[in-house]
Design a protein around this motif. Structure first.
Motif, PDB file in Angstrom:
ATOM      1  N   HIS A 210       0.846  -1.207   0.000  1.00 45.95           N
ATOM      2  CA  HIS A 210       0.000   0.000   0.000  1.00 45.95           C
ATOM      3  C   HIS A 210       0.873   1.246   0.000  1.00 45.95           C
ATOM      4  N   ARG A 217      -8.180   1.517  -0.732  1.00 44.32           N
ATOM      5  CA  ARG A 217      -8.009   0.118  -1.112  1.00 44.32           C
ATOM      6  C   ARG A 217      -9.209  -0.377  -1.917  1.00 44.32           C
ATOM      7  N   ARG A 220      -8.788  -0.652  -7.911  1.00 45.88           N
ATOM      8  CA  ARG A 220      -7.695  -1.532  -8.357  1.00 45.88           C
ATOM      9  C   ARG A 220      -7.225  -1.079  -9.727  1.00 45.88           C
ATOM     10  N   TYR A 225      -3.560  -0.968  -5.732  1.00 39.98           N
ATOM     11  CA  TYR A 225      -4.701  -0.241  -5.185  1.00 39.98           C
ATOM     12  C   TYR A 225      -4.319   1.186  -4.798  1.00 39.98           C
TER      13      TYR A 225
END
Length: 247
Positions: A210, A217, A220, A225
């Motif tokens: 991340h 999140r 995509r 993400y």
């Protein structure tokens, strides 16, 4: 007194008997650095920092990446040691930024992005060096980079050289800080992951790491993400596109 930051692969292989501590946030850069360290050191531990960042997803991602790393790099699974989390929430309240408070991401009067947390890497390195000293870990590994980055002054090579020297003086022993991404573009960072772990490591970074400053999140993309609009997403996306187009 050693303040060496980047070593040749030959020198790194000579250090196989040593142990390393990776400053590990769970983002693309630190995930790549963890894989890089596992390839080189017999024992690798990780340390994360809870500095009051707005999005808990960052702390969640780091554990997911760690768990997945052993599967992506099974040949190095037995080298991955303990994980540590250091509570720096008090510091985060002092060094308020767009990453720790509800502030707009923009450039400030100094020309620095408001996502800059003053002295963050300096504090991280001091805490990591103290932990490494207690755990018998000789090398600190960080994902600092001044090629494709947001302009943070505590990511620069000169800062790392100064910190290595200060820590060596303060601990009265050589402190080595390895920054394998320092002179790499984001495209080259993707390529490094590909070289170390092939498709499995690249897929891990896409799915589990991340980077997004907004903690997104839900969206995509080909590169993973994120919101796709914050500076961290833009750097990651541009690097992925450049790397993918050259394959």
């Amino acid at each position: 007194m050693s303040v060496t930051l980047e070593k040749t692969p030959e020198t790194a292989r000579e250090q196989l008997q040593t142990a390393a501590l990776v400053l590990f946030s769970g983002g693309q850069d630190s995930a790549t650095c963890l894989a890089w360290a596992l390839e080189r050191f017999q024992r690798v531990e990780t340390v994360g920092f809870d500095y009051g960042q707005r999005h808990a997803v960052e702390m969640q991602a780091r554990q997911t990446v760690r768990d997945s790393m052993a599967k992506a790099l099974p040949q190095y699974a037995d080298r991955l040691g303990d994980d540590h989390v250091v509570d720096l929430t008090g510091y985060g309240r002092i060094a308020e930024s767009a990453l720790t408070a509800d502030r707009k991401i923009e450039m400030d009067a100094r020309g620095l992005p408001t996502t800059f947390v003053p002295g963050r890497n300096l504090i991280f390195l001091v805490a990591a060096a103290a932990l490494a000293d207690r755990r018998g870990l000789e090398v600190l590994v960080g994902g600092m980079c001044e090629t494709d980055y947001s302009g943070y002054p505590d990511c620069r090579h000169d800062t790392m050289v100064a910190m290595a020297r200060a820590l060596s003086l303060g601990l009265d022993k050589p402190v080595v800080i390895e920054t394998p991404l320092m002179w790499l573009t984001k495209a080259q960072t993707w390529e490094l992951a590909q070289q170390i772990g092939r498709a499995a490591l690249v897929e891990l970074i896409i799915e589990d790491s991340h980077t997004c400053y907004q903690g997104d999140r839900t969206h995509r993309h080909a590169w993973g993400y994120g919101c796709g609009e914050c500076p961290a997403c833009e750097l990651r996306a541009a690097g992925y596109d450049e790397w993918a187009s050259g394959r």
